[in-house]
Design a protein around this motif. Structure first.
Motif, mmCIF file in Angstrom:
data_model
loop_
_atom_site.group_PDB
_atom_site.id
_atom_site.type_symbol
_atom_site.label_atom_id
_atom_site.label_comp_id
_atom_site.label_asym_id
_atom_site.label_seq_id
_atom_site.Cartn_x
_atom_site.Cartn_y
_atom_site.Cartn_z
ATOM 1 N N TYR A 23 -39.656 -37.100 -77.492
ATOM 2 C CA TYR A 23 -38.302 -36.436 -77.091
ATOM 3 C C TYR A 23 -37.830 -37.400 -77.586
ATOM 4 C CZ TYR A 23 -39.976 -31.635 -75.982
ATOM 5 O OH TYR A 23 -40.521 -30.401 -75.958
ATOM 6 N N TRP A 24 -36.205 -37.453 -78.265
ATOM 7 C CA TRP A 24 -35.955 -39.186 -78.276
ATOM 8 C C TRP A 24 -34.377 -38.545 -78.977
ATOM 9 C CZ3 TRP A 24 -38.469 -37.604 -81.458
ATOM 10 C CH2 TRP A 24 -38.225 -36.825 -83.485
ATOM 11 N N ALA A 25 -32.714 -38.840 -78.511
ATOM 12 C CA ALA A 25 -31.574 -38.616 -78.503
ATOM 13 C C ALA A 25 -31.458 -39.207 -79.794
ATOM 14 C CB ALA A 25 -30.574 -39.754 -77.330
ATOM 15 N N GLY A 26 -30.965 -38.795 -81.086
ATOM 16 C CA GLY A 26 -30.885 -39.345 -82.198
ATOM 17 C C GLY A 26 -30.033 -38.021 -82.948
ATOM 18 N N THR A 41 -51.169 -36.729 -96.861
ATOM 19 C CA THR A 41 -51.043 -37.255 -97.271
ATOM 20 C C THR A 41 -50.209 -38.882 -95.858
ATOM 21 O OG1 THR A 41 -48.508 -36.651 -96.676
ATOM 22 C CG2 THR A 41 -49.156 -36.071 -98.724
ATOM 23 N N ASP A 42 -50.399 -40.067 -96.745
ATOM 24 C CA ASP A 42 -49.895 -40.642 -96.151
ATOM 25 C C ASP A 42 -48.520 -41.776 -95.673
ATOM 26 O OD1 ASP A 42 -52.560 -41.528 -95.595
ATOM 27 O OD2 ASP A 42 -52.992 -42.539 -97.277
ATOM 28 N N SER A 43 -47.792 -40.715 -95.523
ATOM 29 C CA SER A 43 -46.880 -40.439 -95.376
ATOM 30 C C SER A 43 -45.915 -40.349 -93.762
ATOM 31 C CB SER A 43 -45.783 -39.488 -96.308
ATOM 32 O OG SER A 43 -46.098 -38.168 -95.934
ATOM 33 N N ILE A 44 -44.948 -40.890 -93.450
ATOM 34 C CA ILE A 44 -44.418 -41.771 -92.334
ATOM 35 C C ILE A 44 -43.856 -40.699 -92.176
ATOM 36 C CG2 ILE A 44 -43.960 -43.242 -90.311
ATOM 37 C CD1 ILE A 44 -46.541 -45.242 -92.129
ATOM 38 N N ALA A 45 -43.279 -39.788 -91.295
ATOM 39 C CA ALA A 45 -42.023 -39.308 -91.077
ATOM 40 C C ALA A 45 -41.000 -40.962 -90.259
ATOM 41 C CB ALA A 45 -42.124 -38.268 -90.261
ATOM 42 N N GLU A 46 -39.916 -41.424 -90.490
ATOM 43 C CA GLU A 46 -38.997 -42.165 -89.724
ATOM 44 C C GLU A 46 -37.799 -41.623 -89.091
ATOM 45 O OE1 GLU A 46 -36.011 -45.905 -91.479
ATOM 46 O OE2 GLU A 46 -39.043 -45.458 -91.977
ATOM 47 N N VAL A 47 -37.301 -41.257 -87.885
ATOM 48 C CA VAL A 47 -36.271 -41.007 -87.399
ATOM 49 C C VAL A 47 -35.571 -41.791 -86.630
ATOM 50 C CG1 VAL A 47 -37.775 -39.206 -87.042
ATOM 51 C CG2 VAL A 47 -37.962 -40.551 -85.865
ATOM 52 N N SER A 48 -34.685 -41.237 -86.431
ATOM 53 C CA SER A 48 -33.530 -42.573 -85.597
ATOM 54 C C SER A 48 -32.825 -42.089 -84.534
ATOM 55 C CB SER A 48 -31.777 -42.296 -86.437
ATOM 56 O OG SER A 48 -31.795 -42.421 -87.672
ATOM 57 N N ALA A 103 -38.319 -57.876 -81.620
ATOM 58 C CA ALA A 103 -37.707 -58.093 -81.919
ATOM 59 C C ALA A 103 -36.471 -56.939 -81.730
ATOM 60 C CB ALA A 103 -37.939 -58.910 -83.141
ATOM 61 N N ALA A 104 -35.019 -57.447 -81.312
ATOM 62 C CA ALA A 104 -34.311 -56.293 -82.103
ATOM 63 C C ALA A 104 -33.989 -55.796 -83.236
ATOM 64 C CB ALA A 104 -33.007 -57.158 -81.572
ATOM 65 N N GLY A 105 -34.202 -54.770 -83.423
ATOM 66 C CA GLY A 105 -33.807 -53.543 -84.788
ATOM 67 C C GLY A 105 -35.287 -53.521 -84.893
ATOM 68 N N ALA A 106 -36.881 -54.177 -84.611
ATOM 69 C CA ALA A 106 -37.451 -53.860 -85.027
ATOM 70 C C ALA A 106 -38.204 -52.744 -85.652
ATOM 71 C CB ALA A 106 -38.856 -54.507 -84.354
ATOM 72 N N THR A 107 -38.851 -51.532 -86.404
ATOM 73 C CA THR A 107 -39.112 -50.227 -85.903
ATOM 74 C C THR A 107 -40.638 -49.901 -85.659
ATOM 75 O OG1 THR A 107 -38.287 -50.721 -87.539
ATOM 76 C CG2 THR A 107 -40.260 -48.476 -87.562
ATOM 77 N N LEU A 108 -40.943 -49.071 -83.888
ATOM 78 C CA LEU A 108 -41.608 -48.742 -83.129
ATOM 79 C C LEU A 108 -42.810 -47.508 -84.430
ATOM 80 C CD1 LEU A 108 -43.280 -50.454 -80.921
ATOM 81 C CD2 LEU A 108 -42.086 -48.317 -79.703
ATOM 82 N N ARG A 109 -43.674 -48.500 -84.275
ATOM 83 C CA ARG A 109 -44.825 -47.005 -84.389
ATOM 84 C C ARG A 109 -45.664 -46.305 -82.593
ATOM 85 N NH1 ARG A 109 -50.446 -47.605 -88.324
ATOM 86 N NH2 ARG A 109 -51.240 -45.767 -86.758
ATOM 87 N N LEU A 110 -45.569 -45.095 -82.597
ATOM 88 C CA LEU A 110 -45.815 -44.844 -82.004
ATOM 89 C C LEU A 110 -46.921 -43.449 -82.222
ATOM 90 C CD1 LEU A 110 -43.437 -43.128 -79.619
ATOM 91 C CD2 LEU A 110 -44.489 -45.477 -79.398
ATOM 92 N N ASP A 111 -48.430 -43.565 -81.131
ATOM 93 C CA ASP A 111 -49.176 -42.519 -81.648
ATOM 94 C C ASP A 111 -49.758 -41.444 -80.566
ATOM 95 O OD1 ASP A 111 -50.072 -43.033 -84.899
ATOM 96 O OD2 ASP A 111 -50.274 -45.148 -84.158
ATOM 97 N N ALA A 112 -50.053 -41.196 -79.816
ATOM 98 C CA ALA A 112 -50.095 -40.633 -78.880
ATOM 99 C C ALA A 112 -50.557 -39.270 -79.103
ATOM 100 C CB ALA A 112 -48.903 -40.253 -78.494
ATOM 101 N N ILE A 137 -37.700 -45.226 -85.504
ATOM 102 C CA ILE A 137 -39.089 -45.745 -85.051
ATOM 103 C C ILE A 137 -39.712 -44.507 -86.562
ATOM 104 C CG2 ILE A 137 -39.098 -43.619 -83.897
ATOM 105 C CD1 ILE A 137 -40.710 -44.093 -82.262
ATOM 106 N N ARG A 138 -40.848 -44.736 -86.541
ATOM 107 C CA ARG A 138 -41.890 -44.764 -87.239
ATOM 108 C C ARG A 138 -42.656 -44.339 -86.636
ATOM 109 N NH1 ARG A 138 -42.137 -48.706 -92.524
ATOM 110 N NH2 ARG A 138 -39.701 -48.304 -93.037
ATOM 111 N N SER A 139 -43.281 -43.413 -86.959
ATOM 112 C CA SER A 139 -44.195 -42.584 -86.378
ATOM 113 C C SER A 139 -46.046 -41.421 -87.217
ATOM 114 C CB SER A 139 -43.616 -41.569 -85.204
ATOM 115 O OG SER A 139 -45.070 -41.007 -84.177
ATOM 116 N N TRP A 140 -46.383 -41.647 -86.504
ATOM 117 C CA TRP A 140 -47.553 -41.048 -86.945
ATOM 118 C C TRP A 140 -47.536 -39.247 -86.487
ATOM 119 C CZ3 TRP A 140 -50.485 -41.815 -91.734
ATOM 120 C CH2 TRP A 140 -50.878 -42.762 -91.779
ATOM 121 N N LEU A 141 -46.586 -39.670 -85.226
ATOM 122 C CA LEU A 141 -46.690 -38.039 -84.193
ATOM 123 C C LEU A 141 -45.839 -37.260 -85.408
ATOM 124 C CD1 LEU A 141 -46.249 -39.780 -81.257
ATOM 125 C CD2 LEU A 141 -48.190 -39.058 -81.620
#
Length: 174
Positions: A171-174, A47-54, A150-159, A6-10
């Motif tokens: 929060y997520w399990a990873g 910066t414009d980098s996006i954090a990525e988590v599993s 799509a299965a395995g797609a990356t989802l971006r969340l802005d909240a 998941i990539r998240s601006w959050l």
């Protein structure tokens, strides 16, 4: 157990928050104190980098206690279904929480969505061609949505929580 990303601006907002030393103060806290803090100045480059988590596939978050904790909870299920839910700390704060959550499939499309435990005044709908927006108010309940991609797609969340960035409550399990 399979893992998706998941990539998240959050999470970027959380990192920026840590750099400048400011924290989230909801309208609930301001209302109780009766004063409003001066605007915070952001120091240093952004910066414009996006954090990525599993996120663990098919893991569930079972410790959600509606009314006793603020949170935005994310689960990923085999086949491309994302479950996004919210809760509030109403028992302690005596206020509800107003959430706005925009989900976007990165490099793909969202193929569908369904609401989960929404009440009158809460809603979820497409937002543009590749996003879904959830707007919900919590007190002693859970509000949410299922988003299909799509299965395995990356989802971006802005909240947003009460109009402020909500990255510290994700929060997520990873």
């Amino acid at each position: 157990m399979a893992v998706t990303k998941i990539r998240s601006w959050l999470l970027l907002a959380l990192a920026i928050e840590g750099l400048v030393g400011c924290g989230y103060e909801s309208r609930h806290a301001r209302d109780r104190k009766g004063d409003y803090p001066a605007p915070t100045q952001v120091a240093g480059p952004v910066t414009d980098s996006i954090a990525e988590v599993s996120i663990d596939t098919d893991a569930t978050l079972t410790h959600i206690d509606p009314g006793n904790g603020v949170g935005l909870f994310i689960e990923y299920q085999t086949g491309g279904s994302w479950h996004v839910t919210t809760s509030c700390d109403t028992a302690a704060s005596r206020y509800g929480c107003d959430w706005s959550i925009l989900t976007t499939s990165v490099g793909g499309i969202i193929t569908g969505f369904t609401q989960d435990q929404l009440e009158l005044g809460d809603w979820v709908d497409y937002y543009g061609n590749d996003s879904v927006l959830l707007t919900a108010s919590n007190a002693f309940d859970i509000d949410g949505m299922y988003v299909q991609a799509a299965a395995g797609a990356t989802l971006r969340l802005d909240a947003l929580l009460d109009g402020d960035f909500a990255s510290r409550y994700v929060y997520w399990a990873g």
